[in-house]
Design a protein around this motif. Sequence first.
Motif, PDB file in Angstrom:
ATOM      1  N   HIS A  91       0.880  -1.169   0.000  1.00 39.45           N
ATOM      2  CA  HIS A  91       0.000   0.000   0.000  1.00 39.45           C
ATOM      3  C   HIS A  91       0.918   1.220   0.000  1.00 39.45           C
ATOM      4  O   HIS A  91       1.615   1.483   0.976  1.00 39.45           O
ATOM      5  N   CYS A  92       0.949   1.962  -1.131  1.00 43.17           N
ATOM      6  CA  CYS A  92       1.867   3.094  -1.286  1.00 43.17           C
ATOM      7  C   CYS A  92       1.105   4.415  -1.304  1.00 43.17           C
ATOM      8  O   CYS A  92       0.039   4.512  -1.909  1.00 43.17           O
ATOM      9  N   PHE A  93       1.684   5.427  -0.647  1.00 45.05           N
ATOM     10  CA  PHE A  93       1.076   6.746  -0.512  1.00 45.05           C
ATOM     11  C   PHE A  93       1.956   7.805  -1.178  1.00 45.05           C
ATOM     12  O   PHE A  93       3.167   7.841  -0.936  1.00 45.05           O
ATOM     13  N   PHE A  94       1.328   8.681  -1.979  1.00 47.49           N
ATOM     14  CA  PHE A  94       2.010   9.784  -2.652  1.00 47.49           C
ATOM     15  C   PHE A  94       1.391  11.072  -2.123  1.00 47.49           C
ATOM     16  O   PHE A  94       0.186  11.285  -2.229  1.00 47.49           O
ATOM     17  N   GLU A  95       2.230  11.937  -1.550  1.00 50.10           N
ATOM     18  CA  GLU A  95       1.753  13.103  -0.803  1.00 50.10           C
ATOM     19  C   GLU A  95       1.484  14.322  -1.679  1.00 50.10           C
ATOM     20  O   GLU A  95       2.254  14.653  -2.572  1.00 50.10           O
ATOM     21  N   LEU A  96       0.373  15.007  -1.365  1.00 53.00           N
ATOM     22  CA  LEU A  96       0.037  16.292  -1.974  1.00 53.00           C
ATOM     23  C   LEU A  96       0.524  17.398  -1.040  1.00 53.00           C
ATOM     24  O   LEU A  96       0.852  17.148   0.121  1.00 53.00           O
ATOM     25  N   ALA A  97       0.532  18.630  -1.526  1.00 50.83           N
ATOM     26  CA  ALA A  97       1.077  19.766  -0.771  1.00 50.83           C
ATOM     27  C   ALA A  97       0.382  19.986   0.566  1.00 50.83           C
ATOM     28  O   ALA A  97       1.000  20.469   1.515  1.00 50.83           O
ATOM     29  N   ASP A  98      -0.901  19.630   0.693  1.00 49.36           N
ATOM     30  CA  ASP A  98      -1.623  19.857   1.949  1.00 49.36           C
ATOM     31  C   ASP A  98      -1.463  18.711   2.950  1.00 49.36           C
ATOM     32  O   ASP A  98      -2.049  18.742   4.022  1.00 49.36           O
ATOM     33  N   GLY A  99      -0.668  17.702   2.604  1.00 54.85           N
ATOM     34  CA  GLY A  99      -0.457  16.577   3.502  1.00 54.85           C
ATOM     35  C   GLY A  99      -1.378  15.396   3.224  1.00 54.85           C
ATOM     36  O   GLY A  99      -1.170  14.314   3.759  1.00 54.85           O
ATOM     37  N   SER A 100      -2.403  15.590   2.397  1.00 55.86           N
ATOM     38  CA  SER A 100      -3.256  14.466   2.017  1.00 55.86           C
ATOM     39  C   SER A 100      -2.494  13.616   1.004  1.00 55.86           C
ATOM     40  O   SER A 100      -1.382  13.964   0.601  1.00 55.86           O
ATOM     41  N   ALA A 101      -3.085  12.512   0.589  1.00 58.57           N
ATOM     42  CA  ALA A 101      -2.356  11.611  -0.299  1.00 58.57           C
ATOM     43  C   ALA A 101      -3.285  10.885  -1.253  1.00 58.57           C
ATOM     44  O   ALA A 101      -4.479  10.737  -0.989  1.00 58.57           O
ATOM     45  N   VAL A 102      -2.710  10.445  -2.353  1.00 59.68           N
ATOM     46  CA  VAL A 102      -3.341   9.450  -3.194  1.00 59.68           C
ATOM     47  C   VAL A 102      -2.564   8.171  -2.908  1.00 59.68           C
ATOM     48  O   VAL A 102      -1.340   8.199  -2.747  1.00 59.68           O
ATOM     49  N   ALA A 103      -3.287   7.068  -2.770  1.00 60.48           N
ATOM     50  CA  ALA A 103      -2.658   5.817  -2.360  1.00 60.48           C
ATOM     51  C   ALA A 103      -3.112   4.684  -3.275  1.00 60.48           C
ATOM     52  O   ALA A 103      -4.173   4.760  -3.901  1.00 60.48           O
ATOM     53  N   PHE A 104      -2.297   3.637  -3.303  1.00 61.03           N
ATOM     54  CA  PHE A 104      -2.553   2.527  -4.211  1.00 61.03           C
ATOM     55  C   PHE A 104      -2.179   1.214  -3.555  1.00 61.03           C
ATOM     56  O   PHE A 104      -1.269   1.157  -2.735  1.00 61.03           O
ATOM     57  N   PHE A 105      -2.909   0.158  -3.932  1.00 59.82           N
ATOM     58  CA  PHE A 105      -2.645  -1.200  -3.461  1.00 59.82           C
ATOM     59  C   PHE A 105      -2.196  -2.047  -4.644  1.00 59.82           C
ATOM     60  O   PHE A 105      -2.765  -1.924  -5.734  1.00 59.82           O
ATOM     61  N   GLN A 106      -1.252  -2.940  -4.404  1.00 61.28           N
ATOM     62  CA  GLN A 106      -0.978  -4.012  -5.366  1.00 61.28           C
ATOM     63  C   GLN A 106      -0.862  -5.302  -4.578  1.00 61.28           C
ATOM     64  O   GLN A 106      -0.065  -5.399  -3.644  1.00 61.28           O
TER      65      GLN A 106
END
Length: 187
Positions: free
Chosen positions: A75-90
């Motif tokens: 489960h990987c998280f990529f951070e946006l400027a406000d600290g939120s993230a888009v995340a993905f599962f493989q």
Amino acid sequence: MNNNISLVDRTDSARHTAAQRRSKTSIQQLSHSAVRVRDMEKTRSFYEDLLGLPLTSSLVAQFDVVTNAPSNYIHCFFELADGSAVAFFQFEEGYRDEPFPRISDPYERHTALRADSEESVIHLHKRAESAGVECFTVDHEWCYSLYLTDPDGEIIEITAHRPSAEEVLDHEGARDILKQWLAAQRK
């Protein structure tokens, strides 16, 4: 009456109303949005190398939190400027069925990420085209948007808000407009 002054007054009033409304909401911001992918390295390259979102967390799990069965996924998280993230599962092959096919119509589903400027959207558009990524732009008047398709077919919108976005996205009559539209659809 000076229209510029009335617009400023209206904008200040709208900001105050929005601040009051938001202070009553216990949900603070988007933590993350998560989507299942087929190839995490292609996903990492798209979100980190192309879009510039840093990979900030990679969690490996040994069990499926839905079924409580043994599993293996990342489960990987990529951070946006406000600290939120888009995340993905493989998932490791054999632990789950294939992911559902993605819808290619942005009116069915897309994720919109806000950029800091229109120039950033234009720059990303050039980078995406150079990288051979399927994409197109739309001028919505209140915002300028780039629509891209990620390696798994997810539609991502990168948008830059213009000054009029505040009025479009914070309209006091939103509920009334919705009611009127729904009533017209039922006729």
